[in-house]
Design a protein around this motif. Structure first.
Motif, PDB file in Angstrom:
ATOM      1  N   ASP A 197     -13.149   0.021  13.120  1.00 51.66           N
ATOM      2  CA  ASP A 197     -12.986   1.126  14.056  1.00 51.66           C
ATOM      3  C   ASP A 197     -13.233   0.587  15.460  1.00 51.66           C
ATOM      4  O   ASP A 197     -14.053  -0.303  15.665  1.00 51.66           O
ATOM      5  CB  ASP A 197     -14.005   2.231  13.767  1.00 51.66           C
ATOM      6  N   HIS A 239      -6.832   4.501  11.244  1.00 52.40           N
ATOM      7  CA  HIS A 239      -7.819   4.689  10.170  1.00 52.40           C
ATOM      8  C   HIS A 239      -8.012   6.133   9.733  1.00 52.40           C
ATOM      9  O   HIS A 239      -8.470   6.374   8.617  1.00 52.40           O
ATOM     10  CB  HIS A 239      -9.177   4.150  10.625  1.00 52.40           C
ATOM     11  N   TYR A 240      -7.700   7.104  10.606  1.00 50.49           N
ATOM     12  CA  TYR A 240      -8.059   8.493  10.299  1.00 50.49           C
ATOM     13  C   TYR A 240      -6.881   9.426  10.513  1.00 50.49           C
ATOM     14  O   TYR A 240      -6.082   9.249  11.430  1.00 50.49           O
ATOM     15  CB  TYR A 240      -9.232   8.948  11.188  1.00 50.49           C
ATOM     16  N   ASP A 253      -2.583   1.175   5.234  1.00 51.77           N
ATOM     17  CA  ASP A 253      -2.345   0.701   6.593  1.00 51.77           C
ATOM     18  C   ASP A 253      -1.105  -0.182   6.567  1.00 51.77           C
ATOM     19  O   ASP A 253      -1.136  -1.315   6.090  1.00 51.77           O
ATOM     20  CB  ASP A 253      -3.558  -0.081   7.107  1.00 51.77           C
ATOM     21  N   LYS A 281      -9.378  14.020  10.371  1.00 54.96           N
ATOM     22  CA  LYS A 281     -10.482  13.059  10.436  1.00 54.96           C
ATOM     23  C   LYS A 281     -10.871  12.507   9.077  1.00 54.96           C
ATOM     24  O   LYS A 281     -11.986  12.049   8.865  1.00 54.96           O
ATOM     25  CB  LYS A 281     -11.715  13.662  11.137  1.00 54.96           C
ATOM     26  N   ARG A 282      -9.923  12.532   8.154  1.00 52.63           N
ATOM     27  CA  ARG A 282     -10.149  11.914   6.849  1.00 52.63           C
ATOM     28  C   ARG A 282      -9.687  10.467   6.893  1.00 52.63           C
ATOM     29  O   ARG A 282      -8.705  10.129   7.526  1.00 52.63           O
ATOM     30  CB  ARG A 282      -9.388  12.669   5.752  1.00 52.63           C
ATOM     31  N   ARG A 283     -10.403   9.621   6.179  1.00 53.35           N
ATOM     32  CA  ARG A 283     -10.086   8.194   6.166  1.00 53.35           C
ATOM     33  C   ARG A 283      -8.747   7.960   5.468  1.00 53.35           C
ATOM     34  O   ARG A 283      -8.504   8.489   4.375  1.00 53.35           O
ATOM     35  CB  ARG A 283     -11.188   7.425   5.434  1.00 53.35           C
ATOM     36  N   ARG A 284      -7.876   7.206   6.096  1.00 53.44           N
ATOM     37  CA  ARG A 284      -6.597   6.876   5.471  1.00 53.44           C
ATOM     38  C   ARG A 284      -6.812   5.855   4.350  1.00 53.44           C
ATOM     39  O   ARG A 284      -7.718   5.014   4.420  1.00 53.44           O
ATOM     40  CB  ARG A 284      -5.623   6.301   6.497  1.00 53.44           C
ATOM     41  N   HIS A 285      -5.928   5.909   3.356  1.00 55.87           N
ATOM     42  CA  HIS A 285      -6.041   5.003   2.211  1.00 55.87           C
ATOM     43  C   HIS A 285      -5.120   3.794   2.330  1.00 55.87           C
ATOM     44  O   HIS A 285      -5.153   2.917   1.466  1.00 55.87           O
ATOM     45  CB  HIS A 285      -5.733   5.771   0.919  1.00 55.87           C
ATOM     46  N   TRP A 316     -12.474  11.680  17.769  1.00 60.85           N
ATOM     47  CA  TRP A 316     -13.255  11.351  16.586  1.00 60.85           C
ATOM     48  C   TRP A 316     -14.752  11.531  16.841  1.00 60.85           C
ATOM     49  O   TRP A 316     -15.496  11.843  15.932  1.00 60.85           O
ATOM     50  CB  TRP A 316     -12.931   9.931  16.140  1.00 60.85           C
ATOM     51  N   ALA A 323      -6.020  -0.690   3.673  1.00 60.43           N
ATOM     52  CA  ALA A 323      -6.804  -0.127   4.771  1.00 60.43           C
ATOM     53  C   ALA A 323      -8.112  -0.895   4.920  1.00 60.43           C
ATOM     54  O   ALA A 323      -8.574  -1.551   3.989  1.00 60.43           O
ATOM     55  CB  ALA A 323      -7.089   1.339   4.507  1.00 60.43           C
ATOM     56  N   GLY A 324      -8.684  -0.828   6.108  1.00 63.96           N
ATOM     57  CA  GLY A 324     -10.008  -1.401   6.330  1.00 63.96           C
ATOM     58  C   GLY A 324     -10.035  -2.860   6.721  1.00 63.96           C
ATOM     59  O   GLY A 324     -11.107  -3.472   6.732  1.00 63.96           O
TER      60      GLY A 324
END
Length: 663
Positions: free
Chosen positions: A113, A89-90, A100, A94-98, A150, A108-109
């Motif tokens: 987490d 995910h990151y 997966d 520590k930026r959220r990936r767009h 994280w 993603a999502g």
């Protein structure tokens, strides 16, 4: 024709099932392929005669999806998927990936987490006291108290936070079979505490059935970084199936007990697992969503081995698969490749015959088979062990057999060549045939850095070894008339890497005519020795202090230095050079990284440093005319020129125009 395992109650009914034995839950999409851990475990259980259903990426906001197929007769096995859910995910920043790749449509999502913990809570809501076993990479790397990047703190063992009954770590086939057999015999899950390759919670350290060593408690490692480093080193050293002891770590009033590692599968067992009746595709329920991108990298690839004795300190392989190499038989690999040639989408190319490290086919030495791997000695770095067996003849024979299969145009090797190991093989046949037959334009290898002190912290060979490899690779390409390049993987901000070291790396890249399009910033994943260094500022191997770049701005400068030609990186590079006292690299010489801005003189060398670079006033240009003086001369940055020069090598054909993606 092979069938997918049921993913719904309707599919169970179609099979005539009105009960089933095990529910396998995964945070990935359901891809029935032998490179996906949950698929392997599902098929292993099926081969033992159990009825298995798969629940992939369930809606975790309630327990409804978890209960939809009904209560399994024997238990639930749960994995976050092929990678840690937080890594999925990151980014390292520590930026959220767009996206997966392990989810349908690259979305993603589709998992939470800390998926192992969240899914475990929902299983308890759905089935209360059902036997619950967690596994996969996320559980394996978090089996002890561990630093969590994280949250920037030490977390408890995931076994405690998930409240699972058992945790299987490493490659879990042996442990899973044994647990299933005993559950089928009506043995309570609470009494299954002696299976190798598992962890359990107990009220006393005496519950351990094996010789053991106790490390500092969760509470102690959470407040004392030196205690954390000592514990981490013991956990790493004991991860050996031959000499390893059980490890005990107290968490409050309970004890996490990690039994010794299970023995790796032998060749016959590995063959059997690889040849179970996988469909080898994503489930068709994902077709309307665009499929599952992760299959594209492995659909026409073959894994021929497991384990890695390379012992890179930043890599989780040693702490998960282990350092003992096991490999499949030639016959098994040949059968798989012959099967792939019959696939309707096959075009004659096997994308990889590899594994964790492609050119490992046997244990590092004969001693390992009897005594296990050495505690205080790495097999390859900083120098190869005198006992190292670097014979590539078996791997070479396998590749030759695969090339002879009808329908095969080319066999590539993409999953990682350990170049220092290859150089130790005094017979040059493998190197020659690698260049002639198995490179797809670019060979990706991982020197990681150019400063030997940094490489020592990484557990990598010194840069002279890579340069020797590169010279031989170039000579062989010239000999065989090949236009093939090396793409070196490099890492910024690893523990031990100062800003001055990062400048030296930029100088080395400039000297060698390379600039990476993608840069890997160090990512502190749970359990590794490098992550321990990052958190504690201590090298656990020596217990000596180590410099750690943790400030985001300092890390951004190190990263920018590796891409100094990019216009958007110029401010950071300029700041880094000044901070490092390397203004001598701002000028017009070929050794310089930046040109001065309008009206500014070229940076002179710092006190005591020899002048760097040519191109000073009075020198002649290529055309024979005197160069203009630097002072006051405006030099425009030519962006298109920078882009042309930013590649790994000057492309001469479209297929070599762009390097492959980074890790």
């Amino acid at each position: 024709m092979n069938q997918f395992l049921p993913v719904s109650k309707e599919e169970m009914v179609e099979r005539g099932w009105y009960w089933y034995d095990f529910l396998v839950i995964t945070g990935d999409a359901y891809v029935d392929h032998p490179t996906f851990g949950p698929a392997i475990i599902s098929r292993v259980l099926e081969a033992e005669g159990y009825r298995v259903a798969v629940l992939a990426q369930p809606d975790w906001h309630s327990a409804d999806a978890f209960a939809a197929m009904g209560r399994p007769r024997l238990g639930v096995l749960l994995s976050a998927g092929n990678i840690d859910s937080m890594v999925a995910h990151y980014t390292a920043a520590k930026r959220r990936r767009h996206d997966d790749a392990y989810s349908p449509g690259n979305q993603a999502g589709r998992r939470p987490d800390r998926a192992t913990i969240v899914y475990s809570n929902r299983v308890r809501e759905a089935f209360r006291d059902i036997p619950l076993i967690i596994g996969g990479l996320e559980a394996s790397l978090r089996r002890y108290a561990h630093y969590d990047y994280w949250e920037d703190k030490v977390r408890r063992s995931i076994l405690v936070d998930s409240q699972a009954d058992l945790l299987t770590y490493g490659m879990g086939e042996r442990a899973t079979r044994e647990i299933a057999r005993r559950l089928a015999k009506k043995e309570p899950i609470s009494s299954i505490t002696d299976v190798k390759g598992t962890c359990f919670l107990a009220r006393s350290a005496d519950a351990c059935a094996y010789p053991k060593v106790e490390v500092a408690s969760f509470e102690e490692v959470a407040r004392d970084k030196r205690a954390y480093a000592l514990a981490n080193q013991v956990e790493y050293e004991e991860h050996d199936p031959i000499r390893g002891r059980a490890i005990v770590q107290r968490h409050g009033d309970a004890y996490v007990i990690a039994n010794p590692p299970a023995m790796p599968l032998n060749t016959a067992e590995l063959d059997a697992v690889a040849e179970l009746p996988y469909v080898r595709e994503p489930h068709p329920m994902y077709d309307a969503m665009g499929g599952v991108p992760a299959i594209e990298e492995v659909r026409f690839s073959v894994a021929h081995n497991r384990g890695c004795f390379g012992a890179c300190n930043f890599c989780s392989l040693a702490f998960h698969q282990g350092r003992m190499i096991t490999s499949r038989s030639h016959e098994s690999v040949i059968r798989e490749v012959e099967m792939l040639t019959k696939h309707p989408g096959f075009k004659g190319y096997i994308h990889d015959v590899g594994g964790p490290t492609a050119n490992f086919r046997h244990p590092s030495c004969a001693k390992q088979l009897e005594h296990g791997l050495c505690k205080k000695r790495a097999c390859l770095a900083p120098t190869p062990c005198p006992n190292l067996d670097a014979d590539h003849s078996d791997y070479l024979k396998l590749l030759r057999e695969l090339r002879a299969i009808p329908g095969i145009k080319k066999i590539f090797i993409r999953s990682g060549i350990r170049f220092d190991y290859m150089l130790e093989d005094k017979n040059g046949e493998f190197f020659a045939e690698l260049v002639k037959h198995h490179v797809s334009g670019q060979l990706k290898v991982a020197p990681e850095h150019c400063v030997n002190g940094v490489l020592d912290y990484m557990g990598k060979p010194h840069i002279q070894v890579y340069e020797k490899f590169k010279q031989k690779y170039d000579r062989l390409n010239q000999k065989y008339g090949k236009e093939q390049y090396v793409v070196p993987y490099l890492m910024s901000s690893h523990p031990g890497c100062t800003l001055q070291d990062a400048v030296k790396l930029a100088e080395w890249l400039n000297k060698t005519g390379r600039q990476p399009e993608q840069v890997q910033d160090f990512y502190p994943t749970p359990g590794t020795l490098s992550t321990c260094m990052y958190y504690t500022g201590i090298d656990p191997r020596t217990m000596e202090p180590v410099y750690v770049p943790t400030d985001p701005h300092d890390k951004a400068m190190q990263r920018a230095l590796m891409q100094w030609k990019r216009p958007d990186k110029r401010p950071l590079v300029l700041e880094a050079l000044r901070k490092a006292g390397r203004e001598d690299l701002i000028g017009y010489g070929k050794e310089c990284l930046l040109r001065p801005v309008h009206g500014a003189p070229a940076g002179g060398p710092p006190e005591g440093r020899k002048s760097a670079g040519k191109g000073r006033a009075g020198e002649k240009s290529r055309g024979g005319k005197p160069k203009l003086k630097q002072a006051g001369l405006r030099v425009e940055h030519n962006e298109s020129h920078a882009k042309r020069k930013a590649g790994w090598a000057k492309p001469k054909s479209k297929k070599n125009a762009k390097p492959g993606k980074g890790r």
